[in-house]
Design a protein around this motif. Structure first.
Motif, PDB file in Angstrom:
ATOM      1  N   ASP A 141       0.823  -1.222   0.000  1.00  0.00           N
ATOM      2  CA  ASP A 141       0.000   0.000   0.000  1.00  0.00           C
ATOM      3  C   ASP A 141       0.853   1.266   0.000  1.00  0.00           C
ATOM      4  OD1 ASP A 141      -2.296  -1.531  -0.008  1.00  0.00           O
ATOM      5  OD2 ASP A 141      -2.543  -1.485   2.165  1.00  0.00           O
ATOM      6  N   LYS A 142       2.049   1.165   0.561  1.00  0.00           N
ATOM      7  CA  LYS A 142       2.930   2.336   0.619  1.00  0.00           C
ATOM      8  C   LYS A 142       3.489   2.686  -0.762  1.00  0.00           C
ATOM      9  CE  LYS A 142       6.199   2.398   3.778  1.00  0.00           C
ATOM     10  NZ  LYS A 142       7.508   2.149   4.442  1.00  0.00           N
ATOM     11  N   TYR A 143       3.840   1.658  -1.540  1.00  0.00           N
ATOM     12  CA  TYR A 143       4.563   1.891  -2.790  1.00  0.00           C
ATOM     13  C   TYR A 143       3.672   1.918  -4.037  1.00  0.00           C
ATOM     14  CZ  TYR A 143       8.574   0.511   0.131  1.00  0.00           C
ATOM     15  OH  TYR A 143       9.508   0.417   1.131  1.00  0.00           O
ATOM     16  N   PHE A 144       2.616   1.125  -4.040  1.00  0.00           N
ATOM     17  CA  PHE A 144       1.889   0.858  -5.285  1.00  0.00           C
ATOM     18  C   PHE A 144       1.413   2.133  -5.972  1.00  0.00           C
ATOM     19  CE2 PHE A 144      -1.733  -0.211  -7.921  1.00  0.00           C
ATOM     20  CZ  PHE A 144      -1.341  -1.390  -8.544  1.00  0.00           C
ATOM     21  N   SER A 145       0.777   3.014  -5.243  1.00  0.00           N
ATOM     22  CA  SER A 145       0.165   4.200  -5.854  1.00  0.00           C
ATOM     23  C   SER A 145       1.198   5.237  -6.306  1.00  0.00           C
ATOM     24  CB  SER A 145      -0.814   4.844  -4.877  1.00  0.00           C
ATOM     25  OG  SER A 145      -0.134   5.291  -3.715  1.00  0.00           O
ATOM     26  N   LYS A 146       2.449   5.070  -5.910  1.00  0.00           N
ATOM     27  CA  LYS A 146       3.487   6.045  -6.250  1.00  0.00           C
ATOM     28  C   LYS A 146       4.274   5.667  -7.501  1.00  0.00           C
ATOM     29  CE  LYS A 146       4.087   7.264  -1.368  1.00  0.00           C
ATOM     30  NZ  LYS A 146       5.022   7.269  -0.214  1.00  0.00           N
ATOM     31  N   ILE A 147       3.954   4.519  -8.100  1.00  0.00           N
ATOM     32  CA  ILE A 147       4.726   4.004  -9.233  1.00  0.00           C
ATOM     33  C   ILE A 147       3.848   3.874 -10.461  1.00  0.00           C
ATOM     34  CG2 ILE A 147       6.026   2.012 -10.105  1.00  0.00           C
ATOM     35  CD1 ILE A 147       6.885   1.468  -7.214  1.00  0.00           C
ATOM     36  N   THR A 148       4.363   4.337 -11.591  1.00  0.00           N
ATOM     37  CA  THR A 148       3.715   4.164 -12.890  1.00  0.00           C
ATOM     38  C   THR A 148       4.664   3.400 -13.804  1.00  0.00           C
ATOM     39  OG1 THR A 148       2.538   6.276 -12.657  1.00  0.00           O
ATOM     40  CG2 THR A 148       2.668   5.332 -14.862  1.00  0.00           C
ATOM     41  N   LEU A 149       4.183   2.315 -14.403  1.00  0.00           N
ATOM     42  CA  LEU A 149       4.986   1.558 -15.366  1.00  0.00           C
ATOM     43  C   LEU A 149       4.477   1.841 -16.771  1.00  0.00           C
ATOM     44  CD1 LEU A 149       5.421  -1.925 -13.612  1.00  0.00           C
ATOM     45  CD2 LEU A 149       6.953   0.063 -13.568  1.00  0.00           C
ATOM     46  N   ARG A 150       5.422   2.128 -17.685  1.00  0.00           N
ATOM     47  CA  ARG A 150       5.075   2.516 -19.058  1.00  0.00           C
ATOM     48  C   ARG A 150       5.739   1.580 -20.076  1.00  0.00           C
ATOM     49  NH1 ARG A 150       3.159   7.781 -18.300  1.00  0.00           N
ATOM     50  NH2 ARG A 150       4.112   8.900 -16.548  1.00  0.00           N
ATOM     51  N   PRO A 151       5.178   1.498 -21.289  1.00  0.00           N
ATOM     52  CA  PRO A 151       5.848   0.745 -22.354  1.00  0.00           C
ATOM     53  C   PRO A 151       7.221   1.347 -22.663  1.00  0.00           C
ATOM     54  CG  PRO A 151       3.573   1.230 -22.954  1.00  0.00           C
ATOM     55  CD  PRO A 151       3.868   2.022 -21.715  1.00  0.00           C
ATOM     56  N   LEU A 152       8.125   0.503 -23.140  1.00  0.00           N
ATOM     57  CA  LEU A 152       9.473   0.954 -23.487  1.00  0.00           C
ATOM     58  C   LEU A 152       9.448   2.079 -24.513  1.00  0.00           C
ATOM     59  CD1 LEU A 152      12.565   0.645 -23.523  1.00  0.00           C
ATOM     60  CD2 LEU A 152      12.281  -1.296 -25.083  1.00  0.00           C
ATOM     61  N   SER A 153       8.520   2.017 -25.453  1.00  0.00           N
ATOM     62  CA  SER A 153       8.441   3.052 -26.488  1.00  0.00           C
ATOM     63  C   SER A 153       8.056   4.409 -25.920  1.00  0.00           C
ATOM     64  CB  SER A 153       7.424   2.643 -27.565  1.00  0.00           C
ATOM     65  OG  SER A 153       6.146   2.454 -26.983  1.00  0.00           O
ATOM     66  N   ILE A 154       7.531   4.444 -24.688  1.00  0.00           N
ATOM     67  CA  ILE A 154       7.170   5.706 -24.030  1.00  0.00           C
ATOM     68  C   ILE A 154       8.224   6.079 -22.989  1.00  0.00           C
ATOM     69  CG2 ILE A 154       5.400   6.939 -22.735  1.00  0.00           C
ATOM     70  CD1 ILE A 154       4.473   6.018 -25.489  1.00  0.00           C
ATOM     71  N   SER A 155       8.623   5.127 -22.151  1.00  0.00           N
ATOM     72  CA  SER A 155       9.581   5.435 -21.076  1.00  0.00           C
ATOM     73  C   SER A 155      10.900   5.950 -21.627  1.00  0.00           C
ATOM     74  CB  SER A 155       9.830   4.189 -20.211  1.00  0.00           C
ATOM     75  OG  SER A 155      10.503   3.177 -20.941  1.00  0.00           O
ATOM     76  N   ASN A 156      11.322   5.455 -22.785  1.00  0.00           N
ATOM     77  CA  ASN A 156      12.614   5.836 -23.355  1.00  0.00           C
ATOM     78  C   ASN A 156      12.473   6.732 -24.573  1.00  0.00           C
ATOM     79  OD1 ASN A 156      13.185   3.603 -21.568  1.00  0.00           O
ATOM     80  ND2 ASN A 156      15.156   3.394 -22.579  1.00  0.00           N
ATOM     81  N   ASN A 157      11.312   7.323 -24.749  1.00  0.00           N
ATOM     82  CA  ASN A 157      11.070   8.201 -25.886  1.00  0.00           C
ATOM     83  C   ASN A 157      11.722   9.563 -25.663  1.00  0.00           C
ATOM     84  OD1 ASN A 157       9.459  10.242 -27.552  1.00  0.00           O
ATOM     85  ND2 ASN A 157       8.596   8.314 -28.286  1.00  0.00           N
ATOM     86  N   PRO A 158      12.411  10.114 -26.660  1.00  0.00           N
ATOM     87  CA  PRO A 158      13.079  11.409 -26.478  1.00  0.00           C
ATOM     88  C   PRO A 158      12.155  12.547 -26.088  1.00  0.00           C
ATOM     89  CG  PRO A 158      13.866  10.332 -28.481  1.00  0.00           C
ATOM     90  CD  PRO A 158      12.708   9.517 -27.979  1.00  0.00           C
ATOM     91  N   GLU A 159      10.906  12.515 -26.564  1.00  0.00           N
ATOM     92  CA  GLU A 159      10.000  13.647 -26.334  1.00  0.00           C
ATOM     93  C   GLU A 159       9.754  13.924 -24.853  1.00  0.00           C
ATOM     94  OE1 GLU A 159       5.350  14.890 -27.105  1.00  0.00           O
ATOM     95  OE2 GLU A 159       6.244  13.351 -28.382  1.00  0.00           O
ATOM     96  N   PRO A 160       9.259  12.969 -24.054  1.00  0.00           N
ATOM     97  CA  PRO A 160       9.065  13.282 -22.626  1.00  0.00           C
ATOM     98  C   PRO A 160      10.371  13.478 -21.878  1.00  0.00           C
ATOM     99  CG  PRO A 160       8.487  10.988 -23.084  1.00  0.00           C
ATOM    100  CD  PRO A 160       8.685  11.655 -24.403  1.00  0.00           C
ATOM    101  N   ILE A 161      11.431  12.791 -22.280  1.00  0.00           N
ATOM    102  CA  ILE A 161      12.723  12.971 -21.602  1.00  0.00           C
ATOM    103  C   ILE A 161      13.190  14.417 -21.735  1.00  0.00           C
ATOM    104  CG2 ILE A 161      15.165  12.311 -21.630  1.00  0.00           C
ATOM    105  CD1 ILE A 161      14.235   9.512 -22.593  1.00  0.00           C
ATOM    106  N   ARG A 162      13.051  14.981 -22.919  1.00  0.00           N
ATOM    107  CA  ARG A 162      13.454  16.385 -23.141  1.00  0.00           C
ATOM    108  C   ARG A 162      12.497  17.354 -22.452  1.00  0.00           C
ATOM    109  NH1 ARG A 162      15.469  16.783 -29.483  1.00  0.00           N
ATOM    110  NH2 ARG A 162      17.092  15.192 -29.336  1.00  0.00           N
ATOM    111  N   ARG A 163      11.201  17.065 -22.559  1.00  0.00           N
ATOM    112  CA  ARG A 163      10.219  17.992 -21.962  1.00  0.00           C
ATOM    113  C   ARG A 163      10.383  18.069 -20.448  1.00  0.00           C
ATOM    114  NH1 ARG A 163       5.738  15.849 -23.689  1.00  0.00           N
ATOM    115  NH2 ARG A 163       5.616  17.216 -25.512  1.00  0.00           N
TER     116      ARG A 163
END
Length: 418
Positions: A338-360
């Motif tokens: 309960d402490k950790y679950f709501s604080k973590i978001t898992l994303r597809p590799l094509s999103i987590s490593n995409n240049p657009e959000p990394i730069r933004r």
């Protein structure tokens, strides 16, 4: 009956229960030379029952070298799957990253043909159909927590290239893991369209959500559902030593200096940290450091991220995988769900490593190379230019696009031959 519910309670699209079978019953679907896609990213969220059953079959029938596959996964998987496959000569081609002594040996002796590529680019190009003759794959094996009424898949400890797998593979085998809690709700699945129809990724904070908790799946593609109770065999990293602690101290000092100069806000910018003992130690340093209200936007969450949360410094984290150690990482996570679950978001590799959000977001990228040359060029994949270790991985996705780019390493090797 599992402590975490039955297979029937996890598979809520009841028509799929007719496809439940044992892992051994899936062997008939596999033929020599097939192109396979798996779920998984680092030793997290990868299929276990069916790959292990295939390895047992090959070993029992002396089929080493006679049943070989081209294996495409978001990153590495557990040693009990792909590294064992390497010992049994079951891998012909492997993209784009791997971990294990036996698979590395197979690559370096020329027995396994490996394609080495930045992970974020691999995910995109797999979706474009670049890696096979017809752009298709024969079988996808995916580990999930649950299947909802609309045949949406709730994944487990990683996202990897599951969205691409379900779209590109002709047949799908699903492993439903009832040996651990359901991770339903942790994932943010957004499927990008191909150019020229691709839309912006409106991620403005590390905890922004732009998709749904489920990966859509065509039920007609599913040929088998296998129950699994096997957990990820994540790697444990060494404790902080004097060297890694010194590196962490230098980085903390640098951050304080940049805040004073007005180039960083008081709560820094979203942190990205790579895989390995030094990266783990640097996050441990941040957990004890003077910075608060921090966020993480990365590809892998390791054990010290839990320290980061526990210390109150970290508000939330986005990642492609929850790559905790088999012990003590996952038991600690499950005991404090309960402490950790709501604080973590898992994303597809094509999103987590995409240049657009990394730069933004202006990520602060921190990674460990194999070595530097005297001109400051970093080598992250091949020792001496020829001997493969693991692969480029995802560090380049963040280092090329982050706000600050840090590569941390001891200044000398422990020995001349390491």
């Amino acid at each position: 009956m599992s402590d975490y519910g039955t297979l029937e309670s996890r598979v809520r699209r009841k028509s799929l229960l007719s496809k439940v079978c044992k892992a051994e019953d899936c062997i008939k679907y596999f033929k020599n030379g097939m192109n396979l896609m798996w779920s998984g990213f680092t030793p997290a969220g990868y299929p276990k029952e069916v790959p292990i059953a295939l390895a047992d079959y090959v070993e029992a029938n002396n089929l080493q070298g006679k049943l070989r596959f081209n294996l495409f996964v978001g990153a590495s998987t557990g040693a009990e799957t792909e590294d064992r496959w390497a010992t049994l000569d079951m891998i012909d081609r492997r993209w784009p990253y791997q971990t294990g002594k036996n698979i590395a040996k197979g690559i370096n002796t020329g027995r396994i043909r490996m394609g080495d590529k930045h992970l974020g680019v691999f995910a995109q190009d797999a979706g474009y159909g670049f890696y096979t003759e017809n752009g298709r794959y024969d079988i996808g094996i995916v580990e999930v927590s649950a299947i909802n009424e609309d045949c949406g898949l709730a994944l487990t400890t990683s996202c990897g290239i599951v969205a691409e797998t379900l779209h590109l593979c002709d047949k799908i085998i699903i492993e439903v893991n009832t040996g651990q809690p359901s991770f339903e709700g942790m994932h943010d699945i957004h499927i990008q369209q191909k150019p020229p129809y691709r839309q912006p990724l409106l991620i403005t904070k590390a905890n922004s959500r732009i998709g749904t908790p489920y990966v859509p799946c065509d039920p007609d593609k599913i040929v088998a559902i296998v129950e699994s109770k096997r957990r990820d065999k994540g790697r444990a990293f060494s404790e902080m030593d004097d060297t890694s602690e010194a590196i962490a101290g230098h980085i903390m000092e640098f951050f304080q200096h940049e805040i004073k100069k007005g180039r960083l806000p008081e709560n820094l910018l979203p942190i990205q940290s790579g895989v390995g003992s030094i990266a783990n130690a640097v996050i441990g340093g941040l957990a004890k450091g003077p910075f608060h209200n921090l966020s993480v936007y990365t590809e892998v969450l390791q054990d010290t991220m839990l320290d980061f949360f526990d210390g109150g410094n970290l508000l939330y984290a986005s990642s492609c995988s929850l790559s905790l150690s088999e012990d003590p990482g996952f038991p600690r996570f499950f005991d404090n769900w309960d402490k950790y679950f709501s604080k973590i978001t898992l994303r597809p590799l094509s999103i987590s490593n995409n240049p657009e959000p990394i730069r933004r977001l202006g990520c602060i990228a921190m990674n460990t190379p194999v070595e530097f040359d005297i001109y400051g060029h970093a080598n992250s994949t091949l020792v001496g230019g020829t001997r493969m270790i693991n692969g480029l991985g995802g560090s380049g996705d963040f280092l090329r696009n982050g706000y600050l780019k840090i590569m941390h390493s001891p200044s000398v090797r422990p020995t001349k031959t390491d």
